[in-house]
Design an enzyme around this catalytic site. Structure first.
Site, PDB file in Angstrom:
ATOM      1  CE  LYS A 142      -1.046  -0.414   4.959  1.00 46.05           C
ATOM      2  NZ  LYS A 142       0.229  -1.118   5.239  1.00 46.05           N
TER       3      LYS A 142
ATOM      4  NE  ARG B  74      -0.744  -0.223  11.479  1.00 46.04           N
ATOM      5  CZ  ARG B  74       0.145   0.346  10.665  1.00 46.04           C
ATOM      6  NH1 ARG B  74       0.005   1.576  10.266  1.00 46.04           N
ATOM      7  NH2 ARG B  74       1.186  -0.354  10.245  1.00 46.04           N
TER       8      ARG B  74
ATOM      9  NE  ARG C 250       8.744  -2.672   4.529  1.00 45.26           N
ATOM     10  CZ  ARG C 250       7.553  -2.380   5.055  1.00 45.26           C
ATOM     11  NH1 ARG C 250       6.526  -2.112   4.272  1.00 45.26           N
ATOM     12  NH2 ARG C 250       7.381  -2.383   6.342  1.00 45.26           N
TER      13      ARG C 250
ATOM     14  NE  ARG D   2       9.187   0.066   8.647  1.00 48.86           N
ATOM     15  CZ  ARG D   2       7.875   0.152   8.499  1.00 48.86           C
ATOM     16  NH1 ARG D   2       7.361   0.705   7.403  1.00 48.86           N
ATOM     17  NH2 ARG D   2       7.061  -0.314   9.408  1.00 48.86           N
TER      18      ARG D   2
ATOM     19  NE  ARG E 116       5.526  -4.059  11.295  1.00 56.79           N
ATOM     20  CZ  ARG E 116       6.326  -4.027  10.220  1.00 56.79           C
ATOM     21  NH1 ARG E 116       7.451  -4.721  10.192  1.00 56.79           N
ATOM     22  NH2 ARG E 116       6.001  -3.298   9.189  1.00 56.79           N
TER      23      ARG E 116
HETATM   24  P1  AMP Z   1       3.929   1.473   9.108  1.00 52.71           P
HETATM   25  O1  AMP Z   1       5.012   2.348   8.554  1.00 52.71           O
HETATM   26  O2  AMP Z   1       2.575   1.844   8.582  1.00 52.71           O
HETATM   27  O3  AMP Z   1       4.235   0.006   8.964  1.00 52.71           O
HETATM   28  O4  AMP Z   1       3.877   1.780  10.684  1.00 52.71           O
HETATM   29  C1  AMP Z   1       5.001   1.526  11.517  1.00 52.71           C
HETATM   30  C2  AMP Z   1       4.555   1.507  12.978  1.00 52.71           C
HETATM   31  O5  AMP Z   1       4.029   2.788  13.326  1.00 52.71           O
HETATM   32  C3  AMP Z   1       3.434   0.529  13.305  1.00 52.71           C
HETATM   33  O6  AMP Z   1       3.920  -0.789  13.527  1.00 52.71           O
HETATM   34  C4  AMP Z   1       2.876   1.169  14.585  1.00 52.71           C
HETATM   35  O7  AMP Z   1       3.726   0.964  15.696  1.00 52.71           O
HETATM   36  C5  AMP Z   1       2.944   2.661  14.233  1.00 52.71           C
HETATM   37  N1  AMP Z   1       1.703   3.114  13.555  1.00 52.71           N
HETATM   38  C6  AMP Z   1       1.590   3.584  12.282  1.00 52.71           C
HETATM   39  N2  AMP Z   1       0.315   3.889  11.989  1.00 52.71           N
HETATM   40  C7  AMP Z   1      -0.400   3.609  13.103  1.00 52.71           C
HETATM   41  C8  AMP Z   1      -1.778   3.675  13.434  1.00 52.71           C
HETATM   42  N3  AMP Z   1      -2.700   4.091  12.556  1.00 52.71           N
HETATM   43  N4  AMP Z   1      -2.160   3.294  14.675  1.00 52.71           N
HETATM   44  C9  AMP Z   1      -1.257   2.880  15.592  1.00 52.71           C
HETATM   45  N5  AMP Z   1       0.053   2.756  15.340  1.00 52.71           N
HETATM   46  C10 AMP Z   1       0.491   3.118  14.109  1.00 52.71           C
END
Ligand code: AMP
Length: 222
Positions: A14, A91, A130, A164, A175
């Site tokens: 995404k 989320r 990634r 990351r 996750r």
């Molecule tokens: P992402 O880059 O979208 O994979 O997000 C990395 C991390 O940021 C996630 O594993 C969460 O710890 C935090 N995070 C990002 N978006 C959210 C959200 N909408 N709600 C809660 N935690 C978030």
């Protein structure tokens, strides 16, 4: 302001699609990744930033109200004429309700929710390859989505890349567990509202992009 919500497991592609749409149509789309907003905030190095870093690196979610405040703050800087691609938000069901209330109270709306549908086994493969630009957060993959020029970020020209901290086997499993428990129920929530578009996210980056562009053409043209 109109929202296009992208939901899907970590590694479902995404972010890649959101990044590409916004880069190719900057006058129309803005890409907001809540994960990237948080990663940007971590550089502050405050005790609170450290608390967020620990949550993220252990694969846990940031509390709903807090992540919503971060998002709301970012939205203040976006032009009303833009179509905002929300990547990684909502989320949880509670976040979806916060978004819906916010939209109602401010005259905005969620136009479509694109669900990137893909099997867990494939996700683990993808997350393993990634990497990202350390300066702007653009996402790449060592096999499926390399920068156009090796070693140079397509979006900002930086030569700094990193993997990351949360893309390691243990955290990936955590996750994915949280994704199934907290985020996946949003698929039926939005399906019931008639706004869900289900995409086969196991296709190549280019074919997903073609399908996506075709499906959201109407939205983009408005
Ligand atoms: P992402 O880059 O979208 O994979 O997000 C990395 C991390 O940021 C996630 O594993 C969460 O710890 C935090 N995070 C990002 N978006 C959210 C959200 N909408 N709600 C809660 N935690 C978030």
């Amino acid at each position: 302001m109109t929202f296009l919500v992208f939901i899907g497991a970590p590694g479902s592609g995404k972010g890649t699609q959101a990044q590409s749409l916004a880069a190719e149509h900057p006058d129309r789309f803005v890409h907001i990744s809540t994960g990237q907003l948080l990663r940007d905030a971590l550089v502050e190095g405050t005790p609170h930033a450290l608390y967020l870093k620990n949550l993220m690196e252990s694969g846990k979610l940031i509390p709903d109200e807090e992540i919503f405040t971060v998002l709301e703050d970012k939205l203040k800087s976006i032009k009303a004429s833009h179509l905002v691609i929300l990547d990684g938000f909502p989320r949880t069901l509670n976040q979806a309700l916060l978004l819906s209330d916010f939209a109602k109270n401010t005259g905005k709306h969620v136009e479509k929710v694109v669900y990137f549908d893909i099997a867990d086994a494939e996700l683990v493969n993808r997350l393993a390859g990634r990497f990202m630009c350390a300066d702007c957060g653009a996402v790449y993959h060592k096999h499926h989505n390399r920068p156009l020029q090796d070693g140079v970020c397509d979006l900002c020209g930086s030569k700094n890349f990193q993997v990351r901290n949360d893309d390691n086997e243990d955290v990936i499993a955590k996750r994915l567990g949280i994704y199934h428990a907290e985020t996946k129920p949003l698929v039926s929530y939005y399906e019931a509202q008639g706004v869900l578009l289900r995409l086969d996210a196991a296709q190549s980056v280019d074919s997903i992009k073609k399908t996506l562009l075709k499906e959201i053409k109407l939205v983009a043209a408005e």
